[in-house]
Scaffold this active site. Structure first.
Site, mmCIF file in Angstrom:
data_model
loop_
_atom_site.group_PDB
_atom_site.id
_atom_site.type_symbol
_atom_site.label_atom_id
_atom_site.label_comp_id
_atom_site.label_asym_id
_atom_site.label_seq_id
_atom_site.Cartn_x
_atom_site.Cartn_y
_atom_site.Cartn_z
ATOM 1 N N LYS A 96 0.848 -1.188 0.000
ATOM 2 C CA LYS A 96 0.000 0.000 0.000
ATOM 3 C C LYS A 96 0.890 1.245 0.000
ATOM 4 C CE LYS A 96 -4.261 -1.722 0.435
ATOM 5 N NZ LYS A 96 -5.286 -1.534 -0.626
ATOM 6 N N ASP B 67 -0.521 -0.788 -4.618
ATOM 7 C CA ASP B 67 -1.875 -0.236 -4.606
ATOM 8 C C ASP B 67 -1.823 1.167 -4.021
ATOM 9 O OD1 ASP B 67 -4.545 0.338 -4.547
ATOM 10 O OD2 ASP B 67 -5.148 -1.417 -3.372
ATOM 11 N N GLU C 275 -2.052 -0.714 -8.913
ATOM 12 C CA GLU C 275 -3.501 -0.688 -8.734
ATOM 13 C C GLU C 275 -3.981 0.727 -8.411
ATOM 14 O OE1 GLU C 275 -4.811 -3.754 -6.107
ATOM 15 O OE2 GLU C 275 -6.823 -2.934 -5.877
ATOM 16 N N ASP D 52 -9.433 -0.654 -9.619
ATOM 17 C CA ASP D 52 -10.187 -1.170 -8.465
ATOM 18 C C ASP D 52 -11.369 -0.242 -8.171
ATOM 19 O OD1 ASP D 52 -11.139 -2.273 -6.159
ATOM 20 O OD2 ASP D 52 -9.342 -1.967 -4.953
ATOM 21 N N LYS E 44 -14.774 -7.170 -6.814
ATOM 22 C CA LYS E 44 -15.073 -7.424 -5.403
ATOM 23 C C LYS E 44 -16.577 -7.537 -5.260
ATOM 24 C CE LYS E 44 -11.033 -4.879 -3.775
ATOM 25 N NZ LYS E 44 -10.518 -3.644 -3.146
HETATM 26 MG MG MG Z 1 -7.347 -1.769 -4.090
#
Ligand code: MG
Length: 362
Positions: free
Chosen positions: A162, A190, A218, A243, A267
């Site tokens: 992240k 991400d 991402e 995403d 998701k």
């Molecule tokens: Mg993500």
């Protein structure tokens, strides 16, 4: 098998350490647990985590949507008429994708139980296990390097780093992580919408020329900026994964038509469940765009549902289903078996969830 009612409750699951992204910090998971009751005594299990920063949902909004909109239209429906049940769910209200996802997975659980088949076999049965990455929260470069070494010691071979919270120090974070884990570990990034177009291009070009070996990037930009996303995709060599930019099948259609991303992250909490997720899979197959199966900060219940879909469909080639591995305890009995980075599917009918410990029912 006829739906007689829907109950909601909640559980509290502490994390091993705080989960930090460019958007938020989470210390305890408090998902809404859903039980769909039937006249045969079979129970379908579902879950929705309140992820205000991404979906806009709270515990109260999830419970309210189920109680006021969804339960009244599903009561009395036959589980063997799956299409009818899912159409009614879809039309019960707009948005509220997390509430819909929880009920959708519970209905699919019951559909599998009705016919005595594990859901992943019913939906395609392409594989019976998947490997997940492990997410490393955004912290100081030193702390992230330490967390990465620990993840590799736990057996994880793919790390999702992240970044995006402080663009100025992101390159240092990635250098530090790569130095800590060596060349053989797959590293994906991400940024959770934390950069703008110029920053994304500058940072990725620097990472590429430093030879840091990044598999993909991402969601570098704000969700709405598809033009910017396409510009980043065309300006850098690293593949781009969308995403937050892709919630619904219609979003996926727009992204695919604009060629704004190399991969799509599906998701259940964004699509409103299996049905929308499968519609995205079908479109991505037509475009030859591989998909990720991802999750919010979910317990093993919702992650088991996501793993069923990931095992069913060939177009889902990568998994980010690590939230149970970030938890300090697991109240879910049954479901996927976690073996290091591997999620191994249960052979019980439906989702294979047996029970949930410690639920406080509403
Ligand atoms: Mg993500």
């Amino acid at each position: 098998m006829i739906i007689t009612g829907i109950r909601t409750g909640r559980v509290s699951i502490p994390l091993r350490k705080p989960f930090k992204t460019a958007l938020r910090t989470v210390e305890v998971l408090e998902p809404v647990i859903v039980a769909v009751d039937t006249d045969t005594g079979d129970v379908g299990w579902g879950e929705a985590p309140p992820t205000g920063a991404i979906t806009g949902d709270s515990q109260g909004s999830i419970r309210g949507a189920i109680r006021e909109f969804i339960a009244p239209v599903l009561k009395g429906k036959r589980i063997d008429g799956l299409e009818d049940v899912l159409t009614a769910l879809d039309r019960s209200c707009v948005k509220n994708t997390s509430a819909k996802a929880a009920v959708d997975m519970a209905v699919h659980d019951l559909f599998g139980k009705r016919y005595g088949i594990p859901l992943f076999r019913l939906l395609g049965g392409y594989r019976d296990r998947v490997e997940t990455d492990l997410t490393i929260s955004v912290n100081s470069p030193e702390e992230m390097a330490r967390d990465c070494r620990e993840a590799v010691e736990r057996g994880f071979r793919i790390l999702k780093i992240k970044i995006g919270k402080e663009p100025a120090s992101d390159i240092q974070r990635i250098r530090s992580v790569r130095a800590a884990v060596g060349p053989d570990i797959v590293i994906r990034l991400d940024a959770n919408q934390g950069w703008n177009e110029r920053e994304a291009i500058r940072i990725m070009r620097e990472i590429e020329s430093a030879g840091l070996g990044i598999e993909l990037l991402e969601q570098p930009l704000p969700a709405h900026d598809l033009e910017g996303l396409a510009a980043v995709k065309n300006a850098v060599a690293t593949p781009i994964l969308a995403d937050e930019a892709v919630f619904s099948p219609l979003d996926a259609e727009t992204l695919l038509a604009r060629r704004a991303a190399d991969f799509l992250n599906i998701k259940l909490m964004k699509t409103g469940g299996m049905r929308g997720a499968q519609q995205i899979c079908a479109m991505a197959e037509l475009h030859g765009v591989e998909c990720f199966m991802g999750c919010m900060m979910e317990s093993k219940l919702a992650v088991t549902a996501a793993a069923h879909l990931a095992c069913a469909r060939r177009i889902i080639t990568r998994c980010d289903l690590d939230s149970p591995s970030l938890c300090a305890s697991d109240p879910i009995r049954g479901g996927v078996v976690l073996d290091g980075p591997h999620l191994i599917m249960p052979e019980a009918p439906g989702l294979g969830i047996e029970d949930v410990d410690g639920i406080t029912w509403d």
